[in-house]
Design a protein around this motif. Structure first.
Motif, mmCIF file in Angstrom:
data_model
loop_
_atom_site.group_PDB
_atom_site.id
_atom_site.type_symbol
_atom_site.label_atom_id
_atom_site.label_comp_id
_atom_site.label_asym_id
_atom_site.label_seq_id
_atom_site.Cartn_x
_atom_site.Cartn_y
_atom_site.Cartn_z
ATOM 1 N N GLY B 432 7.507 -59.646 -3.785
ATOM 2 C CA GLY B 432 7.304 -58.383 -3.087
ATOM 3 C C GLY B 432 7.434 -58.423 -1.568
ATOM 4 N N CYS B 433 7.716 -59.598 -0.988
ATOM 5 C CA CYS B 433 7.943 -59.615 0.458
ATOM 6 C C CYS B 433 9.224 -58.834 0.739
ATOM 7 N N ALA B 434 9.130 -57.811 1.544
ATOM 8 C CA ALA B 434 10.287 -56.938 1.697
ATOM 9 C C ALA B 434 10.874 -56.966 3.096
ATOM 10 N N ASP B 435 10.299 -57.782 3.966
ATOM 11 C CA ASP B 435 10.876 -57.868 5.309
ATOM 12 C C ASP B 435 10.581 -59.226 5.941
ATOM 13 N N VAL B 436 11.176 -59.446 7.113
ATOM 14 C CA VAL B 436 11.036 -60.744 7.766
ATOM 15 C C VAL B 436 9.580 -61.038 8.145
ATOM 16 N N PRO B 437 8.845 -60.091 8.729
ATOM 17 C CA PRO B 437 7.442 -60.411 9.042
ATOM 18 C C PRO B 437 6.650 -60.815 7.792
ATOM 19 N N GLY B 438 6.947 -60.155 6.675
ATOM 20 C CA GLY B 438 6.267 -60.501 5.423
ATOM 21 C C GLY B 438 6.601 -61.923 5.001
#
Lengths: 106, 829
Positions: B432-438
């Motif tokens: 579920g990580c959907a972006d770079v910060p995640g």
């Protein structure tokens, strides 16, 4: 018990505050399709009388006014908070007649 | 039972172990004591050279580890393995259940006669740099001062760069026939030499220092080549030696070239003693890099908590930017494998050198060297030891480095700093990580050097994670795209924009964003016509909404400088309207508690007294803070007040994706805290240093140095470009720091665009800013002069002038503060 004021005092897509007898504050909004709505002016989350100063728009097609305090959106037709249906604003009867906006007690 | 772990040494690796233990030891099985020789907390030694930009050790300090008995300035003197007891330099006795040596290494100083003279230094700690700086300043003679760095390896070039940062002309002396002999081959070193010589470094290779002699206030270094150098300081940077003296004294085995011998679990011959980092010798290797040290720290943390992790050996690949020159070296860079083939592209015109080493059948990548442009490194390094498809030349041919990430095997490391494999990142995306910060927060990838961030983005894209840039449900475009649409199409109203390019009626996200874009493009007063309905309450009433529905008023006080007469007007207004008064953090005066209908009256008086809107309400330039600089301060080297005022007046009213703050400090003491701002200026003896991308707030961040020692005209031109580029391309509510971080290429790209004009847009940016500056008009004056706008500042449409009955105040510390509606007031007797 009702108050009235000229529609020209109400910009499209904006609200104004009106004072009903008994210090009851109402926020009257005019949408871009020229409908007029009236809700309690007091944001139930912040307890501040600021609803009339919020941005008017839509969420998924539902016409809303967004409290300027913490950005909670309320359905202009029902007063129900879109983000938290447990919370709602009182809805006031309102109509436009001969260029005058008339708001009554709920 | 709680056991005691003692870590000896608190460099980066000791710090990582302490952190890893505190992160993983969730049941508190270990008590941790750290004996640190230096008096400062652990700091980023890899970034040591950046210390010369600010001389602020705080910038390098690593995050404190909570729950550790950290004893700074207390070294281990003697260790009794039988009693499991340490005697410290303060005479304390500390017992341990497990001991980890993380003592690092010491600089090697070759036995050159004269090496002990004052003015000779090593390059290892913050204290070393302070001592070098002191010597440079004491040299204090006129004309350019000179320094010699003995050692032309990685660290030697770093040291030379630091000397350059202190205003010296450095000579680099290297015994080998080329610079960076370990990482780079002759071809790469030749180009590297050309590139660094352009930066005022003098390179002497194939020679060494024969003797150093005192010559009055200076020194003369005689090189074996017969050359004599007149210098003010000498820095030894000829390699490092493991600090294994404690281990030797304890009777532990050390390797042939030094270093405590440990097994794959980082354990020494004594089952209770471990060694990690540069003082350890694993499988005959002593690693002089931080990444293997970190990996060892993780191994020991795992072992202490009952795990069986092993240290598999480490990749000694390196990628760095030395003096602005990219250098990367990976795998079998020198083609030592039997039958290895080399493919080289040497472009002297472009200033790039690229080499790949492949197996004798040209099917397997073995290593490579990149100088001048190392952008291919992140893609090539994980491919080492793997089959390559097609022509190896395609890997290094110009514009041929676009290897698809999809071809990378799952066990390839994407982030080598934190040993994160492609599989781990794919797993995080699947969860579920959907972006770079995640991805950064759940895998640690991209959190150290950041060079793999573009790969993280690419992996997200390959996994089909749509990186939505839609502003909100009403527009499929990002803010930057909407900006271009508005700027390019001549659309000047929200309703036209949403009809042509969006859907619905708009909302509290897109309306203020479009209002800001329209304001940036100079489409009249923010409350003109339809624009008024787009504004958030702050912009609608040109004041800041506070918690009880009243507003605060903040007049502009450019640079924080104000006359007593203006102070008196502010004081009188505050007294007459019963406003709570507070000095803000940005050198202004905040007047709280004004109702909507009071605002025009208050502003009438402020405007009449020559004050104007401070835009404290807008996503706009707020304040340019200053110290007193040369006007009053005995340390100031430039007039920071004049510059702060100039900048604040230049950029006042500029609407931007997020509020903007700035500051100007008159010297490196930085009293205006310029590095905590979106753009900050610090005076130097030669001009101004410009920093960008700093902020306070929820995630504080220091700004990065963009350019140094520029004159005022250059500075302003660069700030013009920086701000306008930001206004045009940032996302909604994206701070400058996040904007730069999210940019492909980060600060380097920003510098290329606004300093070197790599996109050819600087003239445009400057002319847009000139237009803004020329068109500026005070917003409050605009309201006061327009009866229609004034009419909106009323409490109730049917009863103007009637005060809002929900607003009341009580008194606290001699001033009025709001009483919250619905919260009964408790009056203390």
């Amino acid at each position: 018990m009702s108050v009235q004021f000229p529609l020209t005092n109400l910009l499209p897509n904006r609200g104004v505050a009106a004072l009903l007898p008994g210090d009851v504050q109402v926020a009257v909004f005019r949408t871009s399709d020229d409908r007029v709505y009236a809700l309690s002016n007091i944001d139930p989350f912040s307890r501040a009388a600021v609803m009339s100063r919020g941005i008017v728009g839509d969420r998924d097609g539902v016409p809303v006014a967004v409290s300027p305090m913490h950005k909670n959106a309320f359905d202009l037709r029902t007063g129900v908070c879109v983000d938290d249906p447990e919370v709602s604003l009182a809805v006031f009867p309102v109509r436009v007649d001969a260029g005058m906006v008339m708001v009554g007690a709920p | 039972m709680t056991r005691t772990l003692v870590i000896v040494g608190y460099g980066m690796v000791g710090h990582r172990l302490a952190q890893a233990m505190r992160d993983r030891d969730v049941h508190g099985a270990w008590r941790i004591t750290v004996l640190a020789e230096e008096t400062r907390p652990a700091y980023d030694r890899v970034a040591l050279s950046s210390y010369v930009h600010t001389w602020d050790a705080g910038d390098l300090t690593l995050p404190a580890v909570v729950g550790v008995d950290l004893r700074l300035g207390e070294a281990a003197l003697e260790i009794d393995r039988v009693k499991r007891e340490i005697i410290t330099s303060k005479g304390e006795r500390v017992t341990y259940d497990a001991l980890v040596l993380a003592t690092g290494s010491a600089p090697f100083v070759p036995p050159v006669p004269g090496r002990e003279l004052p003015g000779c230094f090593v390059y290892r700690t913050i204290d070393d740099l302070d001592a070098i700086r002191e010597a440079v300043e004491a040299a204090g003679r006129t004309g350019r001062r000179a320094g010699m760095v003995l050692g032309g390896g990685l660290l030697g070039l770093e040291a030379a760069n630091a000397l350059r940062g202190m205003g010296l002309s450095p000579h680099v002396v290297e015994l080998a026939p080329r610079l960076m002999p370990i990482q780079v081959d002759d071809g790469g070193a030749g180009l590297l030499r050309d590139l660094v010589q352009k930066l005022d470094l003098t390179v002497h290779t194939g020679t060494s220092a024969q003797v150093i002699e005192r010559d009055g206030q200076r020194m003369v270094v005689k090189l074996t080549s017969g050359v004599e150098l007149d210098v003010d300081v000498v820095v030894f940077s000829a390699g490092i030696r493991p600090r294994d003296d404690l281990a030797r004294a304890m009777g532990l085995t050390v390797g042939q070239c030094g270093g405590v011998v440990v097994d794959e679990g980082c354990r020494t011959g004594d089952a209770n003693v471990y060694a990690i980092g540069e003082c350890a010798c694993v499988a005959g290797m002593v690693y002089g890099l931080v990444a293997p040290g970190y990996a060892m720290a993780e191994v020991v943390a795992d072992r202490l908590l009952g795990g069986t992790a092993t240290f598999p050996g480490a990749d000694t690949s390196t990628k760095l930017k030395l003096l602005g020159v990219d250098v990367a070296s990976f795998g079998d860079a020198h083609a030592t494998t039997e039958g290895a083939l080399e493919v080289v592209f040497n472009d002297a015109v472009a200033g790039t050198y690229a080499k790949v080493v492949v197996s004798d059948d040209a099917k397997t990548l073995l290593g490579g060297i990149l100088v001048g442009d190392a952008s291919a490194y992140t893609m090539l390094r994980p491919l080492v030891g793997r089959a390559i498809s097609g022509d190896p030349a395609a890997l290094v041919a110009p514009a041929g480095t676009d290897v698809a990430l999809g071809s990378l095997p799952d066990d390839a490391q994407v982030c080598s700093c934190n040993a994160v494999t492609k599989a781990v990142i794919k797993g995080a995306i699947a969860e579920g990580c959907a972006d770079v910060p995640g991805l950064k927060s759940c895998t640690k990838a991209g959190t150290t050097c950041g060079s793999c961030v573009p790969m993280l983005k690419q992996l997200l894209t390959e996994a089909g994670v749509a990186q939505s840039k839609a502003l909100c449900e009403h527009f499929d475009y990002s803010r930057a795209e909407l900006f271009e649409i508005v700027a390019g199409s001549g659309v000047s109203t929200f309703s036209e924009l949403i009809t042509k390019h969006g859907r619905g009626f708009g909302c509290d996200i897109c309306k203020p964003a479009v209002a800001s874009i329209l304001a940036s493009l100079g489409t009249g007063h923010v409350l003109d016509g339809e624009q008024a309905s787009l504004q958030d309450t702050n912009d609608h009433f040109l004041a800041n909404l506070q918690r009880n529905g009243t507003y605060s008023v903040v007049p502009r006080i450019p640079g924080g400088e104000i006359t007593p007469d203006k102070l008196m007007v502010i004081a009188e207004v505050a007294r007459d309207y019963g406003l709570y008064t507070k000095i803000t953090g940005g050198q202004r005066i905040d007047l709280f508690g004004a109702t909507v209908d009071q605002l025009p009256h208050i502003w009438r008086r402020l405007v009449d007294a020559g004050m104007e809107s401070g835009h404290a309400y807008g996503k706009a330039l707020r304040t340019v803070k200053s110290c007193v600089g040369t006007t009053w301060c005995r340390y100031g080297v430039q007039d920071s007040v004049a510059l702060a005022i100039q900048l604040e007046l230049r950029y006042r009213g500029l609407r931007s994706p997020h509020k903007l703050k700035s500051a100007v400090s008159g010297c490196a003491r930085e009293c205006a805290e310029a590095r905590g701002k979106d753009f900050g200026v610090i005076a130097t003896e030669h001009g101004w240093n410009l920093y960008v991308g700093g902020n306070g707030g929820f995630r504080p961040r220091h700004a990065d140095l963009l350019v140094s020692d520029v004159d005022t005209d250059t500075l302003i031109r660069l700030v013009d470009r920086f701000l306008m580029f930001y206004v045009r391309t940032a996302d909604r509510l994206q701070r400058t720091s996040a904007w730069i971080e999210a940019m492909d290429g980060g600060l380097d790209h920003l510098r290329a665009v606004i300093v070197d004009d790599s996109l050819g847009i600087c003239a445009d940016l400057e002319s847009a800013m000139h237009q803004h500056v020329g068109a500026y008009a005070d917003e409050w004056r605009g309201v006061l002069e327009d009866p229609e706008k004034l009419a909106r500042f009323t409490s109730f449409v049917n009863a103007p002038g009637t005060p809002d009955p929900t607003i009341s105040f009580r008194e606290e510390r001699g001033q009025r503060v709001p009483v919250q509606l619905g919260i009964p007031e408790v009056v203390s007797p």
